[in-house]
Design a protein around this motif. Structure first.
Motif, PDB file in Angstrom:
ATOM      1  N   ALA A  47      -1.756  18.116  42.455  1.00 29.50           N
ATOM      2  CA  ALA A  47      -0.844  17.672  43.511  1.00 29.50           C
ATOM      3  C   ALA A  47       0.276  18.685  43.734  1.00 29.50           C
ATOM      4  O   ALA A  47       0.840  19.228  42.775  1.00 29.50           O
ATOM      5  CB  ALA A  47      -0.237  16.318  43.146  1.00 29.50           C
ATOM      6  N   ARG A  48       0.597  18.944  44.985  1.00 27.65           N
ATOM      7  CA  ARG A  48       1.790  19.714  45.315  1.00 27.65           C
ATOM      8  C   ARG A  48       3.017  18.879  44.952  1.00 27.65           C
ATOM      9  O   ARG A  48       3.006  17.653  45.058  1.00 27.65           O
ATOM     10  CB  ARG A  48       1.856  20.049  46.799  1.00 27.65           C
ATOM     11  CG  ARG A  48       0.850  21.054  47.298  1.00 27.65           C
ATOM     12  CD  ARG A  48       1.116  21.380  48.769  1.00 27.65           C
ATOM     13  NE  ARG A  48       1.194  20.191  49.590  1.00 27.65           N
ATOM     14  CZ  ARG A  48       2.326  19.672  50.064  1.00 27.65           C
ATOM     15  NH1 ARG A  48       3.501  20.228  49.801  1.00 27.65           N
ATOM     16  NH2 ARG A  48       2.310  18.574  50.810  1.00 27.65           N
ATOM     17  N   ILE A  49       4.089  19.542  44.596  1.00 24.08           N
ATOM     18  CA  ILE A  49       5.302  18.819  44.235  1.00 24.08           C
ATOM     19  C   ILE A  49       5.824  18.006  45.418  1.00 24.08           C
ATOM     20  O   ILE A  49       6.305  16.883  45.250  1.00 24.08           O
ATOM     21  CB  ILE A  49       6.389  19.796  43.703  1.00 24.08           C
ATOM     22  CG1 ILE A  49       7.631  19.033  43.239  1.00 24.08           C
ATOM     23  CG2 ILE A  49       6.744  20.844  44.751  1.00 24.08           C
ATOM     24  CD1 ILE A  49       7.387  18.078  42.105  1.00 24.08           C
ATOM     25  N   GLY A  50       5.705  18.548  46.628  1.00 22.56           N
ATOM     26  CA  GLY A  50       6.179  17.817  47.801  1.00 22.56           C
ATOM     27  C   GLY A  50       5.412  16.527  48.017  1.00 22.56           C
ATOM     28  O   GLY A  50       5.997  15.500  48.367  1.00 22.56           O
ATOM     29  N   ALA A  51       4.094  16.570  47.798  1.00 21.06           N
ATOM     30  CA  ALA A  51       3.282  15.364  47.952  1.00 21.06           C
ATOM     31  C   ALA A  51       3.567  14.368  46.836  1.00 21.06           C
ATOM     32  O   ALA A  51       3.596  13.159  47.063  1.00 21.06           O
ATOM     33  CB  ALA A  51       1.801  15.732  47.970  1.00 21.06           C
ATOM     34  N   ALA A  52       3.780  14.871  45.626  1.00 22.28           N
ATOM     35  CA  ALA A  52       4.042  13.981  44.489  1.00 22.28           C
ATOM     36  C   ALA A  52       5.350  13.214  44.676  1.00 22.28           C
ATOM     37  O   ALA A  52       5.426  12.009  44.412  1.00 22.28           O
ATOM     38  CB  ALA A  52       4.078  14.787  43.194  1.00 22.28           C
ATOM     39  N   LEU A  53       6.377  13.899  45.155  1.00 24.34           N
ATOM     40  CA  LEU A  53       7.691  13.278  45.246  1.00 24.34           C
ATOM     41  C   LEU A  53       7.830  12.337  46.438  1.00 24.34           C
ATOM     42  O   LEU A  53       8.808  11.589  46.507  1.00 24.34           O
ATOM     43  CB  LEU A  53       8.778  14.362  45.304  1.00 24.34           C
ATOM     44  CG  LEU A  53       8.898  15.225  44.046  1.00 24.34           C
ATOM     45  CD1 LEU A  53      10.026  16.236  44.200  1.00 24.34           C
ATOM     46  CD2 LEU A  53       9.113  14.379  42.804  1.00 24.34           C
ATOM     47  N   THR A  54       6.895  12.361  47.352  1.00 23.98           N
ATOM     48  CA  THR A  54       6.944  11.417  48.475  1.00 23.98           C
ATOM     49  C   THR A  54       6.021  10.217  48.252  1.00 23.98           C
ATOM     50  O   THR A  54       5.845   9.391  49.147  1.00 23.98           O
ATOM     51  CB  THR A  54       6.554  12.102  49.799  1.00 23.98           C
ATOM     52  OG1 THR A  54       5.267  12.713  49.659  1.00 23.98           O
ATOM     53  CG2 THR A  54       7.581  13.157  50.184  1.00 23.98           C
ATOM     54  N   MET A  55       5.462  10.108  47.064  1.00 24.28           N
ATOM     55  CA  MET A  55       4.599   8.969  46.750  1.00 24.28           C
ATOM     56  C   MET A  55       5.418   7.693  46.580  1.00 24.28           C
ATOM     57  O   MET A  55       6.532   7.719  46.060  1.00 24.28           O
ATOM     58  CB  MET A  55       3.811   9.231  45.463  1.00 24.28           C
ATOM     59  CG  MET A  55       2.731  10.283  45.585  1.00 24.28           C
ATOM     60  SD  MET A  55       1.914  10.583  44.002  1.00 24.28           S
ATOM     61  CE  MET A  55       1.068   9.004  43.752  1.00 24.28           C
ATOM     62  N   ARG A  56       4.844   6.595  47.018  1.00 20.92           N
ATOM     63  CA  ARG A  56       5.388   5.272  46.753  1.00 20.92           C
ATOM     64  C   ARG A  56       4.626   4.675  45.570  1.00 20.92           C
ATOM     65  O   ARG A  56       3.540   5.150  45.215  1.00 20.92           O
ATOM     66  CB  ARG A  56       5.224   4.372  47.977  1.00 20.92           C
ATOM     67  CG  ARG A  56       5.852   4.919  49.250  1.00 20.92           C
ATOM     68  CD  ARG A  56       7.330   4.663  49.303  1.00 20.92           C
ATOM     69  NE  ARG A  56       7.927   5.142  50.559  1.00 20.92           N
ATOM     70  CZ  ARG A  56       9.184   4.914  50.905  1.00 20.92           C
ATOM     71  NH1 ARG A  56       9.972   4.207  50.109  1.00 20.92           N
ATOM     72  NH2 ARG A  56       9.669   5.398  52.034  1.00 20.92           N
ATOM     73  N   VAL A  57       5.162   3.626  44.984  1.00 21.28           N
ATOM     74  CA  VAL A  57       4.486   2.979  43.868  1.00 21.28           C
ATOM     75  C   VAL A  57       3.095   2.514  44.272  1.00 21.28           C
ATOM     76  O   VAL A  57       2.133   2.620  43.495  1.00 21.28           O
ATOM     77  CB  VAL A  57       5.332   1.796  43.335  1.00 21.28           C
ATOM     78  CG1 VAL A  57       4.577   1.026  42.258  1.00 21.28           C
ATOM     79  CG2 VAL A  57       6.669   2.304  42.784  1.00 21.28           C
ATOM     80  N   GLU A  58       2.950   2.042  45.494  1.00 21.66           N
ATOM     81  CA  GLU A  58       1.661   1.552  45.972  1.00 21.66           C
ATOM     82  C   GLU A  58       0.622   2.657  46.139  1.00 21.66           C
ATOM     83  O   GLU A  58      -0.570   2.377  46.340  1.00 21.66           O
ATOM     84  CB  GLU A  58       1.837   0.819  47.300  1.00 21.66           C
ATOM     85  CG  GLU A  58       2.318   1.696  48.435  1.00 21.66           C
ATOM     86  CD  GLU A  58       2.560   0.911  49.724  1.00 21.66           C
ATOM     87  OE1 GLU A  58       2.353  -0.320  49.698  1.00 21.66           O
ATOM     88  OE2 GLU A  58       2.972   1.517  50.730  1.00 21.66           O
ATOM     89  N   ASP A  59       1.052   3.908  46.047  1.00 21.19           N
ATOM     90  CA  ASP A  59       0.118   5.013  46.132  1.00 21.19           C
ATOM     91  C   ASP A  59      -0.612   5.253  44.818  1.00 21.19           C
ATOM     92  O   ASP A  59      -1.451   6.164  44.725  1.00 21.19           O
ATOM     93  CB  ASP A  59       0.847   6.295  46.563  1.00 21.19           C
ATOM     94  CG  ASP A  59       1.317   6.227  48.004  1.00 21.19           C
ATOM     95  OD1 ASP A  59       0.589   5.643  48.829  1.00 21.19           O
ATOM     96  OD2 ASP A  59       2.414   6.743  48.310  1.00 21.19           O
ATOM     97  N   VAL A  60      -0.289   4.486  43.812  1.00 21.93           N
ATOM     98  CA  VAL A  60      -1.061   4.445  42.564  1.00 21.93           C
ATOM     99  C   VAL A  60      -1.786   3.109  42.568  1.00 21.93           C
ATOM    100  O   VAL A  60      -1.161   2.052  42.520  1.00 21.93           O
ATOM    101  CB  VAL A  60      -0.146   4.555  41.325  1.00 21.93           C
ATOM    102  CG1 VAL A  60      -0.973   4.493  40.045  1.00 21.93           C
ATOM    103  CG2 VAL A  60       0.671   5.850  41.376  1.00 21.93           C
ATOM    104  N   PHE A  61      -3.096   3.122  42.674  1.00 26.74           N
ATOM    105  CA  PHE A  61      -3.832   1.874  42.882  1.00 26.74           C
ATOM    106  C   PHE A  61      -5.161   1.895  42.130  1.00 26.74           C
ATOM    107  O   PHE A  61      -5.668   2.955  41.733  1.00 26.74           O
ATOM    108  CB  PHE A  61      -4.083   1.654  44.376  1.00 26.74           C
ATOM    109  CG  PHE A  61      -4.877   2.746  45.047  1.00 26.74           C
ATOM    110  CD1 PHE A  61      -6.253   2.618  45.222  1.00 26.74           C
ATOM    111  CD2 PHE A  61      -4.242   3.897  45.501  1.00 26.74           C
ATOM    112  CE1 PHE A  61      -6.982   3.619  45.831  1.00 26.74           C
ATOM    113  CE2 PHE A  61      -4.973   4.915  46.118  1.00 26.74           C
ATOM    114  CZ  PHE A  61      -6.351   4.772  46.281  1.00 26.74           C
ATOM    115  N   VAL A  62      -5.720   0.706  41.937  1.00 28.18           N
ATOM    116  CA  VAL A  62      -6.998   0.555  41.241  1.00 28.18           C
ATOM    117  C   VAL A  62      -8.129   0.465  42.252  1.00 28.18           C
ATOM    118  O   VAL A  62      -8.042  -0.253  43.251  1.00 28.18           O
ATOM    119  CB  VAL A  62      -6.988  -0.712  40.355  1.00 28.18           C
ATOM    120  CG1 VAL A  62      -8.360  -0.913  39.710  1.00 28.18           C
ATOM    121  CG2 VAL A  62      -5.914  -0.603  39.286  1.00 28.18           C
TER     122      VAL A  62
END
Length: 327
Positions: free
Chosen positions: A173-188
């Motif tokens: 992941a690029r740092i810019g993409a990582a830091l704009t993630m929301r909690v919901e962007d981690v999903f099962v």
């Protein structure tokens, strides 16, 4: 300012654009002022590109004013070429090429808006530059493992930092993409944890998590209580005095300071940055039998030529060959 551009400037001053009109633009009339502001507001969506373009344009137009140019229409290809030549003495070739691109795009926008009749940057050639290997420092797999293991995860900051670094290593992941993630962007999905990344150009990219990253993300979300805030920022700053996560998103400069601090504490002397972990992950993947095509897809690169900049396997070969010099 009595004309219509005053309202636009007032509006933009409240936005993240943070633009200041150069003298040559502010004195060129309402059409030029509005067109200039519209270029950065409507044409350049990436905030990092916007900042870089704004800096290059401002530097060039200020240089023109100091050089004796009194009107925007007085800028000629000779002015652009001379400024590019001078800039090459202090800036790297990629930086000069980016500055020239900024001028070309802006003047094209002014020409189509009937502010100028010709683009003075169109015929100017930039410096020659070709890169087959990137300059981003890369960690050995053992160094990356030591860095992750060295982080004390008894606090929210430690859980956050380990999860962020692991995300960049294991998902490219690029740092810019990582830091704009929301909690919901981690999903099962399919009984595995996945991450959703929003890359350059608004492209959405999803990746299944490596089992190590999955463990670290679960530990971070469960240990900080973020799992119950799906719309909140995933990576946040730490509140002073409490040691707890705030609601404010972690910025790139904060992340850079963090990784440098963590690397120093782990005894890593390499001058690493945020992009080090993306390159480290790609190189580790390729060293273990991964293909360049799959690495490009995982990194969301449009071309394998971009991915090759992150591939540092040849550096190991070069070091082995250097050691053959016995005197």
């Amino acid at each position: 300012m009595a004309d219509g551009s005053g309202a636009v400037i007032s509006l933009i001053s409240r936005s993240p654009l943070d633009l200041t009109l150069p003298v040559l633009v502010s004195s060129a009339g309402e059409r030029a002022r509005l067109r200039f502001l519209e270029f950065f507001a409507a044409q350049i969506r990436n905030p990092n590109t916007r900042r870089a373009y704004a800096r290059a344009v401002s530097d060039f137009l200020s240089w023109c004013a100091d050089f004796g140019v009194t009107e925007l229409t007085g800028v000629t290809p000779l002015h652009v070429a001379t400024w590019i030549e001078f800039s090459g003495r202090t800036l790297s070739a990629p930086s000069v090429k980016q500055a020239l691109a900024a001028l070309r795009h802006l003047f094209d926008w002014l020409v189509t808006g009937q502010v100028l009749t010709l683009n003075p940057a169109a015929s100017v050639r930039g410096p020659a530059h070709s890169a087959r290997v990137g300059k981003t420092p890369v960690l050995e797999a053992a160094e990356a493992r030591a860095l992750l293991d060295s982080i004390d995860v008894s606090s929210p900051a430690g859980l956050r930092d380990r999860a962020l670094i692991a995300l960049m290593v294991f998902s490219f992941a690029r740092i810019g993409a990582a830091l704009t993630m929301r909690v919901e962007d981690v999903f099962v999905q399919n009984r595995r944890l996945w991450v959703r990344l929003r890359e350059k150009g608004g492209k959405q990219h999803v990746m299944p998590c490596h089992h190590t990253l999955e463990d670290y993300l679960h530990a971070y979300l469960d240990g900080t209580g973020l799992a119950g805030e799906p719309k909140g920022w995933l990576f946040r700053t730490i509140q002073r005095g409490t040691g707890q996560l705030s609601e404010r998103r972690l910025e790139q400069s904060d992340a850079h300071a963090m990784v440098r601090r963590r690397a120093k504490a782990a005894g890593i002397e390499t001058a690493i940055g945020n992009h080090t972990f993306r390159a480290t992950g790609v190189t580790a993947y390729l060293k273990n039998g991964g293909t360049l095509e799959n690495a490009a897809a995982m990194a969301n690169h449009a071309s394998t030529r971009t991915t090759q900049l992150y591939d540092r396997r040849r550096e190991d070969i070069s070091l082995d060959e250097v050691e053959r010099i016995r005197v």
